[in-house]
Scaffold this motif. Structure first.
Motif, mmCIF file in Angstrom:
data_model
loop_
_atom_site.group_PDB
_atom_site.id
_atom_site.type_symbol
_atom_site.label_atom_id
_atom_site.label_comp_id
_atom_site.label_asym_id
_atom_site.label_seq_id
_atom_site.Cartn_x
_atom_site.Cartn_y
_atom_site.Cartn_z
ATOM 1 N N PHE A 134 0.610 -1.123 0.184
ATOM 2 C CA PHE A 134 -0.160 -0.119 -0.150
ATOM 3 C C PHE A 134 0.762 1.196 0.197
ATOM 4 N N PHE A 135 0.479 2.124 -0.267
ATOM 5 C CA PHE A 135 0.969 3.559 0.056
ATOM 6 C C PHE A 135 0.924 3.864 0.967
ATOM 7 N N CYS A 136 2.183 4.606 1.911
ATOM 8 C CA CYS A 136 1.956 4.667 3.575
ATOM 9 C C CYS A 136 0.614 5.152 4.038
ATOM 10 N N PRO A 137 0.456 6.904 3.423
ATOM 11 C CA PRO A 137 -0.564 7.060 4.154
ATOM 12 C C PRO A 137 -2.410 6.022 4.509
ATOM 13 N N THR A 138 -1.983 5.208 3.591
ATOM 14 C CA THR A 138 -3.538 4.303 3.736
ATOM 15 C C THR A 138 -2.883 3.090 4.358
ATOM 16 N N PHE A 139 -1.730 2.619 4.386
ATOM 17 C CA PHE A 139 -1.458 1.873 5.336
ATOM 18 C C PHE A 139 -1.764 1.983 6.638
ATOM 19 N N MET A 140 -1.576 3.707 7.078
ATOM 20 C CA MET A 140 -1.159 4.217 8.707
ATOM 21 C C MET A 140 -2.782 3.937 8.581
ATOM 22 N N ASP A 141 -3.763 4.319 8.023
ATOM 23 C CA ASP A 141 -5.031 4.672 8.310
ATOM 24 C C ASP A 141 -5.375 3.664 8.465
ATOM 25 N N ARG A 142 -5.497 2.803 7.645
ATOM 26 C CA ARG A 142 -6.171 1.758 7.738
ATOM 27 C C ARG A 142 -6.044 0.279 8.771
ATOM 28 N N VAL A 143 -4.310 0.284 8.976
ATOM 29 C CA VAL A 143 -4.361 -1.573 9.672
ATOM 30 C C VAL A 143 -4.878 -1.218 11.403
ATOM 31 N N ALA A 144 -5.854 -0.199 11.708
ATOM 32 C CA ALA A 144 -5.759 -0.762 12.845
ATOM 33 C C ALA A 144 -7.129 -1.600 12.603
ATOM 34 N N GLY A 145 -7.868 -1.324 11.554
ATOM 35 C CA GLY A 145 -9.360 -2.652 10.954
ATOM 36 C C GLY A 145 -9.338 -3.162 10.306
ATOM 37 N N ALA A 146 -7.682 -2.564 9.594
ATOM 38 C CA ALA A 146 -7.519 -3.884 8.455
ATOM 39 C C ALA A 146 -6.656 -4.547 8.376
ATOM 40 N N VAL A 147 -6.529 -6.508 7.767
ATOM 41 C CA VAL A 147 -4.927 -6.718 7.393
ATOM 42 C C VAL A 147 -4.432 -5.901 5.988
ATOM 43 N N VAL A 148 -3.904 -4.484 6.391
ATOM 44 C CA VAL A 148 -3.544 -4.033 4.914
ATOM 45 C C VAL A 148 -1.478 -5.058 4.672
ATOM 46 N N TYR A 149 -1.522 -5.809 5.180
ATOM 47 C CA TYR A 149 -0.122 -6.109 4.752
ATOM 48 C C TYR A 149 -0.369 -7.296 3.636
ATOM 49 N N ASP A 150 0.610 -8.298 3.336
ATOM 50 C CA ASP A 150 0.911 -9.229 2.375
ATOM 51 C C ASP A 150 1.798 -10.575 3.897
ATOM 52 N N TYR A 151 2.733 -9.760 4.978
ATOM 53 C CA TYR A 151 3.147 -10.867 6.250
ATOM 54 C C TYR A 151 3.658 -9.778 6.989
ATOM 55 N N ARG A 152 3.730 -10.740 7.918
ATOM 56 C CA ARG A 152 3.685 -9.241 8.986
ATOM 57 C C ARG A 152 4.898 -11.315 9.922
ATOM 58 N N GLY A 153 5.843 -10.612 11.120
ATOM 59 C CA GLY A 153 6.787 -11.506 11.496
ATOM 60 C C GLY A 153 5.706 -11.673 12.703
ATOM 61 N N GLN A 154 6.556 -12.161 13.933
ATOM 62 C CA GLN A 154 5.980 -12.658 14.269
ATOM 63 C C GLN A 154 5.926 -11.949 15.917
ATOM 64 N N GLY A 155 6.203 -10.972 15.900
ATOM 65 C CA GLY A 155 6.147 -8.801 17.251
ATOM 66 C C GLY A 155 7.387 -9.992 18.020
ATOM 67 N N THR A 156 7.591 -8.510 18.749
ATOM 68 C CA THR A 156 8.331 -8.276 19.934
ATOM 69 C C THR A 156 7.725 -7.424 20.785
ATOM 70 N N GLN A 157 7.948 -7.756 22.136
ATOM 71 C CA GLN A 157 6.926 -7.335 23.036
ATOM 72 C C GLN A 157 8.130 -6.309 24.114
ATOM 73 N N VAL A 158 7.972 -5.229 23.704
ATOM 74 C CA VAL A 158 8.214 -3.189 24.049
ATOM 75 C C VAL A 158 7.633 -3.323 25.400
ATOM 76 N N THR A 159 8.122 -2.853 26.883
ATOM 77 C CA THR A 159 7.006 -3.142 28.109
ATOM 78 C C THR A 159 8.111 -1.789 28.620
ATOM 79 N N VAL A 160 7.574 -0.656 28.474
ATOM 80 C CA VAL A 160 8.305 0.770 29.374
ATOM 81 C C VAL A 160 7.367 0.746 30.749
ATOM 82 N N SER A 161 8.456 0.883 31.951
ATOM 83 C CA SER A 161 8.348 1.179 33.437
ATOM 84 C C SER A 161 8.476 2.502 33.509
ATOM 85 N N SER A 162 7.803 3.206 34.039
ATOM 86 C CA SER A 162 7.406 4.596 35.014
ATOM 87 C C SER A 162 8.237 4.944 35.619
#
Length: 128
Positions: free
Chosen positions: A100-128
């Protein structure tokens, strides 16, 4: 096609982390690459994005000036340098290959699968 993220962890507020996303089975000139995150109970949120035919890098407003996306095409690896982290940045971070064009990706990723592939993810935890 495979994407593997690494570099997440636990950090105190104000600290830094650098996430890596190593791709295999494709080259980064075939797809745009983006980072998105998802916190518990929240929708996916686009963090940063580079399009396949657009040299510009897009960032969501909350990370502008703090996060920097870069790439090493020789290693087929994309990085997300995250500075001045705060607890609101706590989430699982994913890298994704998209067409996708990036503005479209950024707008739609919240509600749709706008990617062909993704990784398994990595956890980021920030403590206060």
């Amino acid at each position: 096609v495979q994407l593997v993220e690494s570099g997440g962890g636990l950090v105190q507020a104000g600290g830094s982390l650098r996430l890596s996303c190593a791709g295999s089975g494709f080259t980064f000139d075939e797809y745009g690459i983006a980072w998105f995150r998802q916190a518990p109970g929240k929708e996916r949120e686009g963090v940063s994005c580079v399009g396949v035919s657009d040299a510009s890098t897009y960032y969501t407003d909350s990370v502008k000036g703090r996060f920097t996306m870069s790439s090493d095409n020789a290693k087929n690896t994309v990085y997300l340098q995250m500075n001045s982290l705060n607890p609101e940045d706590t989430a699982v971070y994913y890298c994704a290959a998209h067409a996708f064009f990036c503005p479209t990706f950024m707008d739609r990723v919240a509600g749709a699968v706008v990617y062909d592939y993704r990784g398994q993810g990595t956890q980021v935890t920030v403590s206060s």
